[in-house]
Design a protein around this motif. Structure first.
Motif, PDB file in Angstrom:
ATOM      1  N   SER A 197      88.875 -78.451  72.324  1.00 10.63           N
ATOM      2  CA  SER A 197      87.534 -77.863  72.268  1.00 10.63           C
ATOM      3  C   SER A 197      86.545 -78.855  71.677  1.00 10.63           C
ATOM      4  O   SER A 197      85.419 -79.013  72.176  1.00 10.63           O
ATOM      5  CB  SER A 197      87.558 -76.597  71.411  1.00 10.63           C
ATOM      6  N   GLU A 198      86.961 -79.550  70.606  1.00 11.77           N
ATOM      7  CA  GLU A 198      86.099 -80.573  69.993  1.00 11.77           C
ATOM      8  C   GLU A 198      85.744 -81.626  71.034  1.00 11.77           C
ATOM      9  O   GLU A 198      84.599 -82.065  71.133  1.00 11.77           O
ATOM     10  CB  GLU A 198      86.840 -81.244  68.819  1.00 11.77           C
ATOM     11  N   GLU A 244      82.307 -69.728  68.335  1.00  6.40           N
ATOM     12  CA  GLU A 244      82.815 -70.566  67.247  1.00  6.40           C
ATOM     13  C   GLU A 244      81.659 -71.358  66.626  1.00  6.40           C
ATOM     14  O   GLU A 244      81.094 -72.242  67.259  1.00  6.40           O
ATOM     15  CB  GLU A 244      83.891 -71.515  67.788  1.00  6.40           C
ATOM     16  N   ASP A 291      92.634 -75.276  73.020  1.00  7.23           N
ATOM     17  CA  ASP A 291      92.974 -75.417  71.597  1.00  7.23           C
ATOM     18  C   ASP A 291      91.821 -76.123  70.870  1.00  7.23           C
ATOM     19  O   ASP A 291      90.904 -76.667  71.517  1.00  7.23           O
ATOM     20  CB  ASP A 291      94.290 -76.192  71.436  1.00  7.23           C
ATOM     21  N   SER A 292      91.871 -76.130  69.559  1.00  8.93           N
ATOM     22  CA  SER A 292      90.713 -76.609  68.789  1.00  8.93           C
ATOM     23  C   SER A 292      90.434 -78.084  69.023  1.00  8.93           C
ATOM     24  O   SER A 292      89.277 -78.503  69.141  1.00  8.93           O
ATOM     25  CB  SER A 292      90.934 -76.328  67.302  1.00  8.93           C
TER      26      SER A 292
END
Lengths: 406, 222
Positions: B178-179, B202, B174-175
């Motif tokens: 990912s960060e 991305e 998920d974002s």
């Protein structure tokens, strides 16, 4: 074993643990094959040992008689030179030349006469006497075998110390038969030996030669080997000097030849079941390689060489073979134990006294070398079965393997 | 300019049927750089990474590491290259399910003939560094996606390889996670001076990198 290989084995055990049910089935296949092989060979070896022991206890195993032999078409006589050579063979404790002839008594009993030196009689034949004692050298004293002694006493009233007339039929220059008579004195009757010497009359070698025997050399040579373990090498040595060895060791050779055939024949069938186990390993490992394609690709991506991949797969095969071999050995021992506990009494009850001896003995004989061979065979076969899957795994393209999703 | 850590010249990869996955790619990456390769699906990013990592062979062109050209016909040299020079991070994490997090991290060192004690100590340090010191004995199935990828990053670092290649490392996350992964990669790049070549689609995440390279139809376009 280096530590990395040991770690490959640890990894192998963990990989196998992931597929318990399939692995158990494969191990069972190997175990049954090994058990069949161990059980079959144990049974064959048990029967072989029984037969050999029976021959050893019932006969004079270390006594060998060397007879004239044949090399090509030439008859090799027992000359004094050959007799001396045979006597000097390694493993020979004592030897004595013999001459043989056939005589009759006045009561028409045919008597096989064996002429042997007096000291040879004692050193080589080791006689024990039911009655009386051995003959003196240079005398006309004779010793009777147990069966002959009883026969002559029963039908002709021959006793120790009484003169016994032996008749030898000869032929003159015109071919007419004539009889020569010789008087001998039986001085001893041997105890039963269980061999051909029970039927013979033994006299001094010089006396036998004086009666016209041994004109064309000795009839044979009696040889006493140092022990049962030397008998076969002595027999080989006798063959080496051109003579033909005879004795109860031949029965052991015959039993060994027969049991070799039986064990090989049964072993082939048992081996087939082991082969099925091997095929199961190949099948299991091919499936395993297929299912773990991605893992193999990852291993290659992080630095595993083709050899490393092969070693990892073969380590799994070796573990399968080792566990299967151990289980097979255990099953084989169990089979032998059950057979020894129940088989003897069963055979004895079915076939009576002839098998009564089996009650206290081992029908199936499991030995450490046999168990070791079973284990090594299982591991060896497993490695062989794993070669193709391991090779196939090592040839995977890492990119495609990682993408495979398996 | 000094010798770059990685240099490709006219790197091409053609497949049967005339498909050009890579078409004469020239790229220079300096030591300690964090480079993101962006582009759509099928632009040749992963093919480029696989060839640079020694997992696939090019149809033409060359790859040099520290100025030495990689010989793709020498299998031994390729294996040694994968053992010592590169560490991989995959989109699917690609951990071995039967091994714990710690064992997964030390797995590459098994093929480098390093003693177990050294491997275990290194795995312990790296897991602590990626924030999973307390998860060392967990199996991949007991870890979240983000945790698994952290283990995979630790595994890529374990052989002290100068070049880390990551192919869509956050593609399955998920974002927020990912960060976190890109933030970790950035920290590792700065603290350990490892050279990072990360493929992503991305663009926001690519901003963590020092430089972004865009690929389209097998070519570098920016």
């Amino acid at each position: 074993m280096n530590s990395r290989l040991a770690e490959f084995f640890q990894l192998a055990v963990r990989q196998l643990f992931r597929r318990k049910f399939r692995v158990i089935l494969t191990i069972a296949g190997i175990a049954i094959g090994v058990a069949a092989l161990v059980g079959t060979v144990a049974l064959g070896e048990g029967i072989r040992t029984q037969a050999v022991d029976a021959i050893r206890t019932q006969s004079d195993l270390t006594l060998i008689e060397a007879l004239p032999g044949a090399q090509g078409n030439i008859l090799q006589l027992v000359t004094p030179t050959r007799a001396a050579a045979a006597g000097a063979l390694p493993g020979v404790k004592a030897s004595a030349p013999v001459v043989r002839g056939t005589f009759a008594t006045r009561g028409q009993t045919y008597v096989q006469v064996v002429g042997v030196p007096a000291d040879g009689l004692e050193d080589v034949l080791h006689p024990t006497y039911l009655r009386g004692s051995g003959f003196l050298s240079g005398s006309n004293e004779v010793v009777l075998g147990a069966a002959l002694g009883e026969k002559l006493q029963r039908y002709e009233g021959v006793r120790i110390g009484d003169p016994l007339i032996l008749i030898r039929r000869s032929y003159d220059a015109q071919g007419r038969p004539f009889d020569e008579e010789t008087t001998v004195i039986p001085v001893g009757v041997m105890e039963e030996r269980g061999d051909a010497f029970d039927q013979v009359l033994l006299m001094d070698l010089d006396l036998a030669i004086g009666l016209g025997e041994g004109e064309s050399g000795y009839s044979g040579l009696l040889i006493r080997a140092e022990g049962p373990d030397r008998v076969f090498s002595v027999a080989e040595g006798v063959r080496g000097i051109g003579l033909s060895p005879r004795g109860s060791f031949e029965q052991i050779e015959a039993v060994n030849r027969m049991m070799d055939m039986v064990v090989i024949f049964l072993g082939i069938f048992a081996g087939l079941s082991l082969l099925v186990g091997g095929l199961m390993i190949a099948s299991t490992m091919i499936t395993s390689v297929y299912e773990r394609t991605r893992e193999i690709g990852i291993a290659m991506a992080v630095g595993a060489s083709e050899g490393d991949v092969m070693e990892m797969i073969l380590a799994e095969c070796a573990v399968l073979g080792f566990i299967g071999g151990m289980a097979g050995d255990l099953l084989g021992v169990l089979f032998a134990t059950v057979l020894n506990a129940l088989g003897g009494p069963f055979l004895a009850s079915r076939f009576g006294d002839a098998f009564a001896g089996l009650l206290d003995t081992e029908i199936a004989l499991v030995t450490w070398p046999l168990l070791t061979a079973g284990l090594l065979l299982a591991v060896g076969l497993s490695l062989l079965a794993g070669l193709y899957p391991a090779w196939k795994a090592s040839r995977l393209n890492p990119v495609e393997a990682i993408r495979s999703g398996r | 300019m000094s010798i770059p850590l990685l240099e490709t010249r006219a790197l091409s990869r053609h497949y049967p049927g005339g498909v050009r996955a890579l078409d004469e790619v020239d790229l220079r990456i300096g030591k300690g750089e964090f480079v993101a390769i962006v582009g759509r699906s099928g632009s040749g990013k992963s093919t480029f990474l696989n060839i640079v990592g020694g997992l696939d062979a090019p149809s033409g062109g060359s790859v040099s590491i520290h100025g030495r050209m990689l010989d793709y016909s020498d299998r031994r040299a390729l294996i040694a290259f994968r053992r010592q020079m590169v560490g991989f991070v995959f989109q699917q994490f690609n951990l071995i399910p039967s091994l714990t997090a710690s064992e997964n991290v030390e797995y590459p060192l098994l093929f480098n003939y390093r003693p177990p004690a050294e491997r275990q100590e290194k795995a312990r340090q790296l897991l602590a560094m990626v924030g999973l010191g307390d998860r060392a004995s967990h199996y991949p199935g007991q870890l979240s996606g983000g945790e698994q990828q952290r283990v995979a990053i630790a595994r890529a670092l374990v052989a002290d390889s100068p070049l880390i290649l990551a192919d869509e490392p956050t593609g399955n996350l998920d974002s927020q996670t990912s960060e976190g992964i890109f933030s970790l990669l950035q920290r590792l790049n700065r603290e350990r001076q490892v050279t990072l070549l990360v493929v992503t689609h991305e663009r926001e995440l690519a901003s963590y990198a020092d430089r972004t390279v865009e690929m389209r139809d097998g070519r570098v376009v920016a």
